[in-house]
Each structure stands twice: as C-alpha cells, then as structure tokens.
Enzyme design. Structure first.
Site, PDB file in Angstrom:
ATOM      1  CB  SER A  59     -27.479  12.203  94.139  1.00  0.00           C
ATOM      2  OG  SER A  59     -27.102  11.483  92.982  1.00  0.00           O
ATOM      3  CE  LYS A 132     -22.861  11.853  93.154  1.00  0.00           C
ATOM      4  NZ  LYS A 132     -24.119  11.908  93.935  1.00  0.00           N
TER       5      LYS A 132
END
Length: 247
Positions: A59, A132
């Site tokens: 990701s 993230k």
C-alpha cells in the site's frame, strides 16, 4: 649453612579449581548484568523514543516495499510537530484490518518472538498497525478531484508526484471531507492498492485516524540495506493555508 630465602608455598591442587569456578561465576554475573541492562535500555527506547516496524503490504509502494523495516520516532506527535506529508504508523481505528493470522513458530518460538518484540529487539508486526501518509490535519478540508485530477487541501491543489506511485491517479474515487479536531486523514502512496481513509468512511471514526492512535512518524528505512532511505517531509503541502503541523 641454612637457606633462609623466602619461598612462596606452591598452590595446592584444590586452589586452582576454586579460582577457576570463581572466574566463571564472575563472567556469568557480568554477562547477565550486561544483558539485563541492554534489555532495559532497549525497552525504554522502544517505549518512549523509537520502535521498528515491518512493512507487510504494497500500500505504500514505491516509498516502502514489502519486507522493508522502518524506524518510527515516538516523539512525533508530541515534542515534535506532525506535518502533512509525514508517514505515520498508527493503531487500527477499528475495522480497517482483517483478523491477522498468527505465524506458526511453535510454543517456544512464539514466546521468544513475543519477548524480543516487547523489548524492541524485533520489529513489530502488522497485526494491529497500519502505515500511511498524512494528507489532512485537524480542521483541513480535503477534496478530490479538481479539473486536473488533483487533491486539494483547504482549496489549494497539491502535486503529489514526489511520492504517489508512478502511473496512479491521486484517487480513483471522489471525496470531500473536513478533518475533525484530534484526527487525521491518511492515504497510501500506492493509491490503487491502499485501503486508507477513503475506503473506511463507514467504519468507526468515519475513516479518520485519532491522533491518540498514532504510534509515531516513520523517518528512516533501515533494512534491507539496499533500501536505506530517509523519510522526510515533502514540500508538497508548503503552500497550503492553515496550521502547518500538530503536536
């Protein structure tokens, strides 16, 4: 004539072994002390300063690849401000991650791995953590997409080519959110493969990440050595109005 020169007695056979046993015991005590101090220092560092994490997914490619180890500073947020563009590790706010399968290490291996992870000598796994990039700070208005397909923050379009994976658009789905106080809006650099804030708006906290869930800011890739890299704050958001950081 008698010889009065001083002659030291020759050690008896029982003395040498006793001396040897004492040396071994001293060495064992010293080793135990050194290991204990090292474990305490490691635990203090992990608790208050630094922690290592393992990257399990794609990701955040190509900033972070599967198998990379990153070191996280636990002083951000806190003594140091967290900024838009920083990469952060945080605890799952609720429902972002599927149940994690426990690796089969065997009873002894599991205990050893848990202890070494607890004291910071092994990197934390991804069972309850995500990594993230911060896109929106508390109070920010984050929207996608404008006529050029860009994300805007507080009305200012941002150019994300410095970190978004090559060939990907900023977002495949439109959104418009205002970040609540005490929370963050986060997105992965590999936008097509990142189940981030955009895809968790039906979960607790509406896709936002509470600041209290943030473990810290990832600031360096340490392993493998071929991926050694500094994870600085990009200049992407320099022109965005509003508060530049949050403690």
């Amino acid at each position: 004539m008698s010889d009065h020169r001083d002659q030291s007695p020759t050690p008896g056979p029982a003395e040498a072994p006793a001396r040897g046993r004492g040396g071994v015991l001293a060495a064992v005590r010293e080793t135990v002390l050194v290991v204990a101090v090292a474990l305490v220092v490691s635990l203090v560092v992990k608790t208050f300063l630094l922690q290592a994490f393992y990257i399990p997914s794609q990701s955040m490619e190509t900033t972070l690849d599967i198998g990379d180890r990153v070191v996280v500073s636990k002083l951000t947020p806190g003594p140091f401000e967290l900024h838009r563009g920083d990469v952060v590790v945080f605890l799952d706010p609720g429902g972002w991650l599927p149940p994690a399968a426990e690796p089969d290490r065997g009873p002894v291996g599991s205990v050893v791995a848990d202890v070494l992870t607890f004291v910071g000598l092994l990197p934390e796994d991804s069972g309850e953590h995500l990594i993230k990039r911060v896109i929106g700070l508390p109070g920010d208005r984050v929207e996608c997409c404008d006529a050029q397909g860009r994300i805007s923050v507080n009305g200012t379009p941002v150019e994300e080519s410095a970190y978004v994976i090559e060939g990907a658009v900023p977002s495949q789905v439109p959104f418009s959110v205002t970040v609540p106080a005490g929370e963050l809006w986060v997105m992965g650099d590999n936008r097509p493969e990142s189940a981030d804030s955009r895809y968790n708006q039906d979960k607790p906290h509406g896709g936002f990440v509470p600041l209290e869930n943030v473990v810290g800011r990832a600031y360096v890739v340490v392993w493998p050595l071929s991926h050694l890299a500094w994870l600085g704050t990009p200049s992407t958001f320099d022109d965005v109005p509003g508060e530049a950081g949050v403690e």
